[in-house]
Write a protein that holds these residues in place. Structure first.
Motif, short mmCIF file in Angstrom:
data_model
loop_
_atom_site.label_atom_id
_atom_site.label_comp_id
_atom_site.label_asym_id
_atom_site.label_seq_id
_atom_site.Cartn_x
_atom_site.Cartn_y
_atom_site.Cartn_z
N ARG A 149 77.15 87.14 2.43
CA ARG A 149 76.41 87.40 1.18
C ARG A 149 75.00 87.87 1.51
O ARG A 149 74.37 87.37 2.45
CB ARG A 149 76.34 86.13 0.33
N PRO A 150 74.44 88.81 0.70
CA PRO A 150 73.08 89.27 0.95
C PRO A 150 72.07 88.21 0.51
O PRO A 150 72.23 87.56 -0.52
CB PRO A 150 72.97 90.53 0.08
N ARG B 249 68.68 89.83 4.71
CA ARG B 249 69.75 89.62 5.69
C ARG B 249 71.05 89.27 4.98
O ARG B 249 71.04 88.89 3.82
CB ARG B 249 69.38 88.46 6.64
N TRP B 250 72.14 89.40 5.75
CA TRP B 250 73.42 88.90 5.27
C TRP B 250 73.65 87.54 5.89
O TRP B 250 73.41 87.32 7.07
CB TRP B 250 74.54 89.87 5.64
#
Length: 408
Positions: A65-66, A60-61
């Motif tokens: 940020r990932p 997920r983000w």
């Protein structure tokens, strides 16, 4: 090993319904890794490496940020349904604004209960408790295995309540002591800033304990003295004789030093007792004679030396069990020797204030009276009690001369 095939690349073809069959049949890439997404739970994927390894993850983000959170691997005992449930839980964490990946990293760096107990020993118990070695033994025996390797945040009230119940089925008093020890460890951790959570012991109901009034009767004392005289280990034998005839706490007798004794005056000065106050113990003639003989042969700083790091005898339970077996005494504990001195003082006419001072009991109602007592009536009461106890033997009181100085 699975034959390596060219991985499917299109996004649409990399969305599959996760089943055992579909996951097992996924192609292994020639190099690198490929990720496939579940069609049922958003953001759930399985990563396939060129080595053949497969890993379930949530991707997920979060705040631009990932973030990837590892869930597990096929064949590790997790079913597809369990993987999906964990993915849904993680999705809920993200939706609430949390980052489960950071929480996992924090947990990996978090102390275990073993770490916390070591801090408790060094920063509190060894400095303030005469019984710290008993705490250490209790920890090893009852707490280390079920809780020691757990991270602090993973220890729940249920974990502790289950342990309390498991011990309490046969030993309710022991269960209460273990609960108190765990609570004390968490309490000190909070005090020292080592733990920011709550004390998980709060609210756990302790077992009702019956007040213990066990002491050695006249017939038991006769057999006890006979067993002492036959005991081959002089240190063990003399330790229990001194424990009985001084009425002092076990920890204080174990740590008795020659420097604290005045055999000419017949006194023993204990700088720190369990209740936090010093104590001067009146030594009856039989104890003075026994100690004179030991002093001729013992070169140690301690009256009852041991081979361990403390330098003194630490745990005399084996010797106690041996003596009780030889004497045919059942259900008695080492602490009952202290109670025996107090009981026999009462039976020979000593007043409660005198008994209280001889045993260094801390009682607000009698503190003022204790302060006005000098040592003479206490010595008289202890000598009368000691004479009465030793008179239970068939022969005159005597001290068996030491043959060698030994340990437990």
């Amino acid at each position: 090993m699975e034959k390596k095939k060219k991985a499917i690349r299109t996004d649409e073809e990399r969305k599959i319904n996760f089943t055992l069959k579909s996951i097992t049949g996924l192609p292994v890439p020639e190099k690198g890794r490929v990720e496939y997404y579940d069609t049922k739970v958003p953001h759930l994927l399985i990563r396939v490496h060129s080595t053949g390894k497969k890993t379930f993850m949530l991707y997920r983000w979060h705040h631009g940020r990932p973030v990837r959170v590892t869930i597990g691997t096929p064949g590790s005992g997790l079913s597809i349904e369990q993987v999906r449930k964990e993915a849904e839980r993680l999705n809920a964490e993200f939706a609430a604004g949390n980052n489960p990946a950071e929480q996992k990293r924090a947990m990996r760096n978090e102390d275990t209960f073993d770490d916390l107990f070591c801090q408790y020993l060094e920063r509190h118990a060894k400095q303030h408790k005469l019984t710290w070695q008993a705490d250490e033994e209790s920890y090893k025996r009852h707490i280390a295995r079920p809780l020691g390797k757990k991270r602090l945040s993973a220890i729940t009230r249920k974990d502790i309540a289950d342990l309390h119940v498991r011990i309490g089925k046969d030993r309710p008093t022991t269960a209460n002591r273990i609960l108190a020890l765990i609570s004390s460890v968490f309490g000190r951790a909070i005090e020292f800033g080592l733990w920011a959570g709550n004390n998980p012991c709060a609210g756990i109901r302790r077992y009702t304990e019956e007040a213990r009034d066990r002491f050695l009767s006249g017939d038991e004392l006769r057999r006890f003295f006979e067993a002492l005289e036959l005991e081959p280990n002089e240190t063990t034998r003399d330790f229990f004789a001194v424990a009985l005839l001084t009425g002092a706490r076990r920890a204080n007798v174990l740590e008795m030093k020659w420097a604290d004794l005045d055999l000419e005056a017949g006194t023993w000065r204990i700088g720190r007792t369990k209740n936090g106050t010093p104590q001067t113990v009146a030594l009856v003639p039989a104890v003075v004679e026994l100690l004179r003989i030991r002093r001729e042969q013992i070169k140690s700083l301690f009256v009852f030396p041991g081979s361990g790091k403390t330098g003194h005898l630490v745990e005399p339970k084996k010797g106690w069990a041996r003596i009780c077996k030889a004497a045919g005494i059942e259900g008695a504990r080492i602490h009952d020797l202290r109670r025996t001195m107090g009981s026999w003082q009462a039976m020979t006419g000593a007043s409660l204030p005198v008994i209280g001072k001889s045993l260094n009991h801390k009682n607000q109602a009698t503190t003022a009276i204790y302060a006005r007592l000098d040592l003479d009536p206490v010595r008289c009461a202890m000598e009368k009690a000691a004479d009465a106890m030793m008179a239970t033997r068939d022969q005159e009181p005597k001290v068996v001369k030491l043959r060698q100085a030994g340990g437990e």
